[in-house]
Design a protein around this motif. Structure first.
Motif, PDB file in Angstrom:
ATOM      1  N   VAL A  17     -11.163 -45.403 -56.899  1.00 30.88           N
ATOM      2  CA  VAL A  17      -9.757 -44.731 -57.296  1.00 30.88           C
ATOM      3  C   VAL A  17      -8.799 -44.164 -56.047  1.00 30.88           C
ATOM      4  O   VAL A  17      -7.684 -44.285 -56.086  1.00 30.88           O
ATOM      5  N   ILE A  18      -9.719 -43.749 -55.042  1.00 23.66           N
ATOM      6  CA  ILE A  18      -8.698 -43.144 -53.962  1.00 23.66           C
ATOM      7  C   ILE A  18      -8.209 -44.226 -53.154  1.00 23.66           C
ATOM      8  O   ILE A  18      -7.164 -44.495 -52.934  1.00 23.66           O
ATOM      9  N   LEU A  19      -8.665 -45.503 -52.880  1.00 21.30           N
ATOM     10  CA  LEU A  19      -8.305 -46.598 -52.169  1.00 21.30           C
ATOM     11  C   LEU A  19      -7.240 -47.040 -53.252  1.00 21.30           C
ATOM     12  O   LEU A  19      -6.252 -47.656 -52.360  1.00 21.30           O
ATOM     13  N   LYS A  20      -7.584 -47.345 -54.435  1.00 16.41           N
ATOM     14  CA  LYS A  20      -6.204 -47.832 -55.307  1.00 16.41           C
ATOM     15  C   LYS A  20      -5.250 -46.910 -55.112  1.00 16.41           C
ATOM     16  O   LYS A  20      -3.813 -47.367 -55.316  1.00 16.41           O
ATOM     17  N   SER A  21      -5.336 -45.666 -55.557  1.00 10.87           N
ATOM     18  CA  SER A  21      -4.091 -44.862 -55.392  1.00 10.87           C
ATOM     19  C   SER A  21      -3.405 -44.945 -54.048  1.00 10.87           C
ATOM     20  O   SER A  21      -2.105 -44.779 -54.205  1.00 10.87           O
ATOM     21  N   PHE A  22      -4.023 -44.906 -52.832  1.00  9.29           N
ATOM     22  CA  PHE A  22      -3.322 -44.971 -51.799  1.00  9.29           C
ATOM     23  C   PHE A  22      -2.244 -46.086 -51.460  1.00  9.29           C
ATOM     24  O   PHE A  22      -1.108 -45.953 -50.975  1.00  9.29           O
ATOM     25  N   GLN A  23      -2.810 -47.385 -52.111  1.00  6.81           N
ATOM     26  CA  GLN A  23      -1.953 -48.411 -52.073  1.00  6.81           C
ATOM     27  C   GLN A  23      -0.593 -48.260 -52.682  1.00  6.81           C
ATOM     28  O   GLN A  23       0.382 -48.695 -52.181  1.00  6.81           O
ATOM     29  N   LYS A  24      -0.655 -47.404 -53.714  1.00  7.13           N
ATOM     30  CA  LYS A  24       0.824 -46.819 -54.442  1.00  7.13           C
ATOM     31  C   LYS A  24       1.318 -45.806 -53.776  1.00  7.13           C
ATOM     32  O   LYS A  24       2.735 -45.667 -53.607  1.00  7.13           O
ATOM     33  N   LEU A  25       0.484 -44.872 -53.593  1.00 11.57           N
ATOM     34  CA  LEU A  25       1.022 -43.762 -52.923  1.00 11.57           C
ATOM     35  C   LEU A  25       1.536 -43.646 -51.398  1.00 11.57           C
ATOM     36  O   LEU A  25       2.427 -42.915 -50.793  1.00 11.57           O
ATOM     37  N   ILE A 113      -3.422 -27.757 -42.047  1.00 15.52           N
ATOM     38  CA  ILE A 113      -3.558 -28.839 -41.442  1.00 15.52           C
ATOM     39  C   ILE A 113      -2.992 -29.926 -42.775  1.00 15.52           C
ATOM     40  O   ILE A 113      -2.294 -30.936 -42.596  1.00 15.52           O
ATOM     41  N   CYS A 114      -3.414 -29.641 -44.084  1.00 14.38           N
ATOM     42  CA  CYS A 114      -3.111 -30.321 -45.267  1.00 14.38           C
ATOM     43  C   CYS A 114      -2.356 -29.279 -46.255  1.00 14.38           C
ATOM     44  O   CYS A 114      -2.531 -28.169 -46.109  1.00 14.38           O
ATOM     45  N   ASP A 115      -1.309 -30.016 -47.250  1.00 19.51           N
ATOM     46  CA  ASP A 115      -0.643 -29.293 -47.979  1.00 19.51           C
ATOM     47  C   ASP A 115      -1.267 -29.104 -49.453  1.00 19.51           C
ATOM     48  O   ASP A 115      -1.068 -27.921 -50.224  1.00 19.51           O
ATOM     49  N   ALA A 116      -2.299 -29.867 -49.786  1.00 21.24           N
ATOM     50  CA  ALA A 116      -2.939 -29.872 -50.910  1.00 21.24           C
ATOM     51  C   ALA A 116      -4.217 -30.660 -51.048  1.00 21.24           C
ATOM     52  O   ALA A 116      -4.199 -31.660 -50.087  1.00 21.24           O
ATOM     53  N   LEU A 117      -5.268 -30.413 -52.015  1.00 24.46           N
ATOM     54  CA  LEU A 117      -6.339 -31.073 -52.240  1.00 24.46           C
ATOM     55  C   LEU A 117      -6.522 -31.821 -53.587  1.00 24.46           C
ATOM     56  O   LEU A 117      -6.075 -31.000 -54.621  1.00 24.46           O
ATOM     57  N   VAL A 118      -6.850 -32.998 -53.328  1.00 27.68           N
ATOM     58  CA  VAL A 118      -7.146 -33.647 -54.759  1.00 27.68           C
ATOM     59  C   VAL A 118      -8.611 -34.051 -54.742  1.00 27.68           C
ATOM     60  O   VAL A 118      -9.185 -34.643 -53.560  1.00 27.68           O
ATOM     61  N   THR A 119      -9.063 -33.714 -55.628  1.00 21.14           N
ATOM     62  CA  THR A 119     -10.867 -33.885 -55.677  1.00 21.14           C
ATOM     63  C   THR A 119     -11.149 -35.090 -56.405  1.00 21.14           C
ATOM     64  O   THR A 119     -10.727 -35.075 -57.695  1.00 21.14           O
ATOM     65  N   ALA A 120     -11.727 -35.948 -55.809  1.00 23.24           N
ATOM     66  CA  ALA A 120     -12.430 -36.939 -56.438  1.00 23.24           C
ATOM     67  C   ALA A 120     -13.430 -36.338 -57.341  1.00 23.24           C
ATOM     68  O   ALA A 120     -14.264 -35.574 -57.031  1.00 23.24           O
ATOM     69  N   PRO A 121     -13.992 -36.938 -58.626  1.00 22.76           N
ATOM     70  CA  PRO A 121     -14.986 -36.575 -59.357  1.00 22.76           C
ATOM     71  C   PRO A 121     -16.411 -36.424 -58.724  1.00 22.76           C
ATOM     72  O   PRO A 121     -16.829 -37.584 -57.907  1.00 22.76           O
ATOM     73  N   ILE A 122     -17.199 -35.404 -59.203  1.00 22.99           N
ATOM     74  CA  ILE A 122     -18.508 -35.240 -58.871  1.00 22.99           C
ATOM     75  C   ILE A 122     -19.497 -35.255 -59.678  1.00 22.99           C
ATOM     76  O   ILE A 122     -18.977 -35.277 -60.865  1.00 22.99           O
ATOM     77  N   ASN A 123     -20.712 -35.630 -59.681  1.00 23.41           N
ATOM     78  CA  ASN A 123     -21.781 -35.502 -60.652  1.00 23.41           C
ATOM     79  C   ASN A 123     -22.443 -34.290 -60.545  1.00 23.41           C
ATOM     80  O   ASN A 123     -23.177 -34.035 -59.610  1.00 23.41           O
ATOM     81  N   LYS A 124     -22.663 -33.444 -61.768  1.00 24.19           N
ATOM     82  CA  LYS A 124     -23.218 -32.206 -61.698  1.00 24.19           C
ATOM     83  C   LYS A 124     -24.620 -32.316 -61.289  1.00 24.19           C
ATOM     84  O   LYS A 124     -25.133 -31.344 -60.766  1.00 24.19           O
ATOM     85  N   ILE A 292      -4.738 -22.170 -52.383  1.00 30.12           N
ATOM     86  CA  ILE A 292      -4.205 -23.614 -51.979  1.00 30.12           C
ATOM     87  C   ILE A 292      -4.021 -24.450 -53.266  1.00 30.12           C
ATOM     88  O   ILE A 292      -4.137 -23.841 -54.429  1.00 30.12           O
ATOM     89  N   VAL A 293      -3.068 -25.608 -53.252  1.00 27.07           N
ATOM     90  CA  VAL A 293      -2.854 -26.379 -54.388  1.00 27.07           C
ATOM     91  C   VAL A 293      -4.199 -27.363 -54.552  1.00 27.07           C
ATOM     92  O   VAL A 293      -4.584 -28.058 -53.701  1.00 27.07           O
ATOM     93  N   ARG A 294      -4.858 -27.368 -55.676  1.00 29.22           N
ATOM     94  CA  ARG A 294      -5.742 -28.298 -56.033  1.00 29.22           C
ATOM     95  C   ARG A 294      -5.592 -29.105 -57.211  1.00 29.22           C
ATOM     96  O   ARG A 294      -5.404 -28.359 -58.388  1.00 29.22           O
ATOM     97  N   THR A 295      -5.690 -30.374 -57.376  1.00 36.93           N
ATOM     98  CA  THR A 295      -5.665 -31.139 -58.574  1.00 36.93           C
ATOM     99  C   THR A 295      -6.772 -32.214 -58.435  1.00 36.93           C
ATOM    100  O   THR A 295      -7.314 -32.192 -57.408  1.00 36.93           O
ATOM    101  N   SER A 296      -7.000 -32.895 -59.730  1.00 34.10           N
ATOM    102  CA  SER A 296      -8.090 -33.874 -59.695  1.00 34.10           C
ATOM    103  C   SER A 296      -7.734 -34.624 -60.858  1.00 34.10           C
ATOM    104  O   SER A 296      -7.352 -34.294 -61.905  1.00 34.10           O
ATOM    105  N   PRO A 297      -8.054 -36.116 -60.895  1.00 31.98           N
ATOM    106  CA  PRO A 297      -7.920 -36.652 -62.039  1.00 31.98           C
ATOM    107  C   PRO A 297      -9.053 -36.432 -62.952  1.00 31.98           C
ATOM    108  O   PRO A 297     -10.069 -35.512 -62.834  1.00 31.98           O
TER     109      PRO A 297
END
Length: 337
Positions: A17-25, A113-124, A292-297
Motif C-alpha cells: 500500500v505504500i508503493l501504490k500510495s506513492f504512485q499517486k502522492l 528531518i520529516c514533518d509527519a509519520l504515516v505508519t503502515a500496519p503491524i501485527n501484534k 509529532i503528527v502521526r496518522t495510519s491507514p
C-alpha cells in the motif's frame, strides 16, 4: 513537506500500500520516504510489477542530498533487513523490523528531518514475539515521546466523521474501572484542543457516548453514566460544547453523529464497529497528543492477501493527505498564536 512511512509488517500489505500510495502522492509535490527495509520494498515492487523507482539510503544524514520531490523516486532508509520475506506469515523478525522502523521514523520527525509519520500496519502477535511489551503504535509512540496517554482517534475524510476512544486496547472487563480512574474532564479538554489545533475547528462540538446499554437507562444498567460521565460533561458547561451521554446504538442508528465534530466512545468496539461500517476503505487512524503528527491507514496487515496485489491503497493515501493537512493546520496555529 516530507512524510515518512514506517514500513509495517514485512509479511503484510504495508509495503504494497505504500508503493501504490506513492504512485499517486508523488504528484502532490511533497517528499516521501520509507523507514524500514529496502530488501522488502524491492521484493514487493518486483513481485507486483509496480512502476516505482526506489533509492537505498543507509544513513539519515544522507537524506538532505536526495533529489527533489518531482524526480519521482521513493527513498528507503534501511533500518534493518530481514533474513527472509514470507507474505502472510507471523514472525518475530518481521515484528522486530516493524518496530525498529516506527522508532526510526519517529526520530526523523522529532529531529525535524520529516514533518509527519504515516505508519503502515503491524501485527501484534509478531511484535510480541519480537519481545516488545507495547504491541501497538499508540502506546509505543507514547513511550518514545514521554506522553502517558495519547488519544486514538479515527477520521473519515469523506463524511468528516471523527471518533475518539476513551480507552484503547484493554479487555472489556477492565473498561469500567479505567473510565472511573481516568480524568475524563481533562481528556475531553485535550480532545477539544486537538480539534482546534489539528483540524482548525474553532468551536468543536463533541458527543459523548454512554458506557452501558441505553446509557444505563437512568441507573438501571450501571452507574458510570451518573457517577462519572455526566459529571465530567457538566463540568465543561460554558467552556466547551459537549453533550451526552448518548446510548451508542440509537446515536449511530439515527445518524446523530452528523451534528457533531467528534464522537467520544468509551471503549474500542463501541466506536470502531460503527466507524468501520461507515468508512472501511477511507478511514484514517490519528494519534492525538503527540509532539509529532502521526496518522495510519485504518486496517490491519491483511495476511490473507499479502503479496497478491489485491490490497487497496485508499486508506494509506488518505492517511498521508491527512498528515499533510494536520501539519499545515499546526503551522497556521503557531503563526496565529
Amino acid at each position: 513537506m516530507r512524510i515518512v512511512f514506517s514500513i509495517g509488517d514485512l509479511n503484510g500489505i504495508g509495503p504494497e500500500v505504500i508503493l501504490k500510495s506513492f504512485q499517486k502522492l508523488r504528484e502532490t509535490g511533497h517528499s516521501f520516504l520509507v523507514a524500514g527495509s529496502y530488501k522488502a520494498m524491492e521484493y514487493y515492487r518486483k513481485r507486483l510489477d509496480l512502476p516505482v523507482e526506489l533509492e537505498l539510503v543507509n544513513d539519515a544524514a544522507a537524506l538532505s542530498g536526495l533529489c527533489t520531490p518531482h524526480c519521482g523516486v521513493l527513498p528507503v532508509l534501511s533500518v534493518a533487513e530481514p533474513e527472509t520475506i514470507s507474505p502472510g506469515t507471523v514472525s518475530a523478525d518481521s515484528g522486530r523490523i516493524a518496530m525498529l522502523s516506527v522508532a526510526a521514523a519517529a526520530e526523523l520527525c522529532r529531529s525535524g528531518i520529516c514533518d509527519a509519520l504515516v505508519t503502515a500496519p503491524i501485527n501484534k502477535e509478531a511484535v510480541a514475539l519480537a519481545g516488545y511489551t507495547e504491541s501497538g503504535h499508540t502506546g509505543f509512540l507514547g513511550k518514545i515521546f514521554g506522553v502517558s496517554s495519547p488519544t486514538m482517534m479515527f477520521f473519515d475524510p469523506v463524511t468528516e466523521l471523527r471518533v475518539a476512544l476513551a480507552t484503547i486496547h484493554v479487555p472489556l472487563a477492565e473498561v469500567p474501572g479505567r473510565i472511573r480512574e481516568m480524568d475524563l474532564t481533562g481528556f475531553l479538554e485535550n480532545l477539544a484542543r486537538s480539534l482546534k489545533t489539528d483540524f482548525a475547528i474553532a468551536l468543536p462540538r463533541m458527543a459523548v457516548l454512554g458506557l452501558n446499554p441505553h446509557a444505563s437507562d437512568g441507573g438501571i444498567m450501571g452507574s458510570e453514566e451518573k457517577e462519572v460521565i455526566a459529571p465530567a460533561i457538566a463540568s465543561l458547561a460554558g467552556r466547551l460544547q459537549v453533550e451526552g451521554p448518548f446510548p451508542a446504538d440509537g446515536f449511530f442508528g439515527a445518524q446523530r453523529y452528523r451534528k457533531f465534530d467528534m464522537v467520544v466512545a468509551m471503549y474500542h468496539d463501541q466506536g470502531l464497529l460503527p466507524f468501520k461500517v461507515l468508512a472501511f476503505d477511507t478511514g484514517v487512524n490519528v494519534t492525538l497528543g503527540l509532539p509529532i503528527v502521526r496518522t495510519s491507514p485504518d486496517h490491519g496487515t491483511s495476511f490473507d492477501i499479502a503479496g497478491s496485489g489485491k490490497a487497496s491503497e485508499r486508506s494509506c493515501c488518505e492517511a498521508a493527505l491527512l498528515a499533510l493537512r494536520i501539519v499545515r493546520n499546526r503551522k497556521q496555529t503557531e503563526r496565529s498564536s
